[in-house]
Motif scaffolding. Sequence first.
Motif, PDB file in Angstrom:
ATOM      1  N   ARG A   1      23.828 -75.951  49.347  1.00 27.75           N
ATOM      2  CA  ARG A   1      23.445 -77.025  48.426  1.00 27.75           C
ATOM      3  C   ARG A   1      24.285 -78.286  48.529  1.00 27.75           C
ATOM      4  O   ARG A   1      23.876 -79.332  48.031  1.00 27.75           O
ATOM      5  CB  ARG A   1      23.529 -76.514  46.996  1.00 27.75           C
TER       6      ARG A   1
ATOM      7  N   GLN B   1      30.584 -77.956  53.625  1.00 27.02           N
ATOM      8  CA  GLN B   1      29.785 -76.719  53.645  1.00 27.02           C
ATOM      9  C   GLN B   1      28.795 -76.767  54.814  1.00 27.02           C
ATOM     10  O   GLN B   1      28.089 -77.759  54.993  1.00 27.02           O
ATOM     11  CB  GLN B   1      29.032 -76.564  52.318  1.00 27.02           C
TER      12      GLN B   1
ATOM     13  N   TYR C   1      32.494 -65.340  39.894  1.00 31.60           N
ATOM     14  CA  TYR C   1      33.636 -66.160  39.459  1.00 31.60           C
ATOM     15  C   TYR C   1      34.512 -65.400  38.458  1.00 31.60           C
ATOM     16  O   TYR C   1      34.653 -65.813  37.307  1.00 31.60           O
ATOM     17  CB  TYR C   1      33.124 -67.481  38.851  1.00 31.60           C
TER      18      TYR C   1
ATOM     19  N   GLY D   1      32.430 -77.941  45.380  1.00 37.06           N
ATOM     20  CA  GLY D   1      32.039 -77.918  43.973  1.00 37.06           C
ATOM     21  C   GLY D   1      33.256 -77.554  43.129  1.00 37.06           C
ATOM     22  O   GLY D   1      34.050 -76.700  43.521  1.00 37.06           O
TER      23      GLY D   1
HETATM   24  P1  ATP Z   1      28.012 -70.498  51.294  1.00 34.26           P
HETATM   25  O1  ATP Z   1      27.202 -69.774  52.273  1.00 34.26           O
HETATM   26  O2  ATP Z   1      28.543 -71.798  51.851  1.00 34.26           O
HETATM   27  O3  ATP Z   1      29.094 -69.670  50.659  1.00 34.26           O
HETATM   28  P2  ATP Z   1      26.853 -70.447  48.645  1.00 34.26           P
HETATM   29  O4  ATP Z   1      25.688 -69.539  48.574  1.00 34.26           O
HETATM   30  O5  ATP Z   1      28.162 -70.008  48.086  1.00 34.26           O
HETATM   31  O6  ATP Z   1      27.008 -70.946  50.149  1.00 34.26           O
HETATM   32  P3  ATP Z   1      25.312 -72.676  47.496  1.00 34.26           P
HETATM   33  O7  ATP Z   1      24.255 -71.922  46.773  1.00 34.26           O
HETATM   34  O8  ATP Z   1      24.914 -73.488  48.687  1.00 34.26           O
HETATM   35  O9  ATP Z   1      26.588 -71.788  47.873  1.00 34.26           O
HETATM   36  O10 ATP Z   1      26.023 -73.621  46.413  1.00 34.26           O
HETATM   37  C1  ATP Z   1      27.132 -74.389  46.756  1.00 34.26           C
HETATM   38  C2  ATP Z   1      27.578 -75.142  45.531  1.00 34.26           C
HETATM   39  O11 ATP Z   1      26.553 -75.998  45.074  1.00 34.26           O
HETATM   40  C3  ATP Z   1      27.918 -74.318  44.303  1.00 34.26           C
HETATM   41  O12 ATP Z   1      29.205 -73.733  44.371  1.00 34.26           O
HETATM   42  C4  ATP Z   1      27.841 -75.365  43.219  1.00 34.26           C
HETATM   43  O13 ATP Z   1      29.026 -76.146  43.168  1.00 34.26           O
HETATM   44  C5  ATP Z   1      26.706 -76.258  43.683  1.00 34.26           C
HETATM   45  N1  ATP Z   1      25.417 -76.036  42.964  1.00 34.26           N
HETATM   46  C6  ATP Z   1      24.664 -77.001  42.416  1.00 34.26           C
HETATM   47  N2  ATP Z   1      23.578 -76.512  41.811  1.00 34.26           N
HETATM   48  C7  ATP Z   1      23.617 -75.203  41.941  1.00 34.26           C
HETATM   49  C8  ATP Z   1      22.756 -74.133  41.534  1.00 34.26           C
HETATM   50  N3  ATP Z   1      21.652 -74.339  40.843  1.00 34.26           N
HETATM   51  N4  ATP Z   1      23.090 -72.894  41.877  1.00 34.26           N
HETATM   52  C9  ATP Z   1      24.187 -72.673  42.609  1.00 34.26           C
HETATM   53  N5  ATP Z   1      25.039 -73.649  43.011  1.00 34.26           N
HETATM   54  C10 ATP Z   1      24.779 -74.900  42.698  1.00 34.26           C
END
Ligand code: ATP
Length: 300
Positions: free
Chosen positions: A16, A12, A131, A73
């Motif tokens: 996160r 990523q 999802y 994840g």
């Molecule tokens: P991108 O821009 O890469 O699509 P995103 O917004 O989809 O980022 P993040 O919020 O960075 O993703 O979260 C990535 C992953 O981190 C999630 O899919 C999950 O597996 C994990 N994660 C762990 N804790 C959390 C949380 N509190 N909220 C959301 N995701 C979490």
Amino acid sequence: MTDSKRLRIAVQKSGRLSDDSIALLKAIGVKLSIRDRLLIAHSTNEKIDLLRVRDDDIPGLVMDGVVDLGFIGENELEEKMLERKASGKPADYEVLRRLDYGGCRLSIAVPNEMPYAGVSSLEGKRVATTYPFLLERYFIEQNINAKAVMLTGSVEVAPRAGVADAICDLVSTGATLEANGLEEKEVIFRSKAVLIQRKDSELSDEKQALIERLAPRIDGVLLAKESKYIMLHAPKAEVEEVKSLLPGAENPTILPLAGSDDTVAVHVVSTETLFWETMEKLKALGCSSILVLPIEKMLG
Ligand code: ATP
Ligand code: MG
């Protein structure tokens, strides 16, 4: 550009999972030179290229064989697997290692004022989520007739905006839900980060050998993180009693102490930490110099 002889790993770009995934690669000895805006980063000591992308893209990149490995994840992985299966795209992968970060749960939450007496209360409702495939699978398992409304962001405001009756979103502490007047009701999926590998036999022997060299190092890093090295001085007469107090200490190393006939040094690697209560009991037995040390790396 990427060279097909180099192992390609998707990670990523910013989110996160980024820092922990990069830290893990560094901990297993992969030196990286990452420039913030670039999509590709090269390792300076291993034949590895990093592809830095949105996490949504990682399962597909692995399943299409565009990259060899990916840090992702399980929530995103499972969702994309279901989505690709539904549209007839390749959806195979192998989990190379389960990791110890990125822990979260995918939960259904409802507005505080909504009467809720179990999943059946969702009958006929609209549930906003990023999802939809995981959620719809859950509805089918639970025999509920409800509708998943796909939103790519701001899921938690959907009920207030009148877009949905409830939500299904990732939760770690629950603070975001609370701030939006929502209450967590059902956990539908528990997730952690995993390292996945493309499932085909096209990996060259060289790439396979590199994976086989690096994977045990991941085990070493994970094991070291949960292990402690415990050292203490114990009265010789109490060694058996001391052993019984030390967690996971079947085979401690017992060493003589120079100039002392009735005291020995006890060293042990433990997969648990030593609690204050146990340390106090050891002290009461006459032990001294009780040290609990972190372990950086472990092998074998
Ligand atoms: P991108 O821009 O890469 O699509 P995103 O917004 O989809 O980022 P993040 O919020 O960075 O993703 O979260 C990535 C992953 O981190 C999630 O899919 C999950 O597996 C994990 N994660 C762990 N804790 C959390 C949380 N509190 N909220 C959301 N995701 C979490
Ligand atoms: Mg994403």
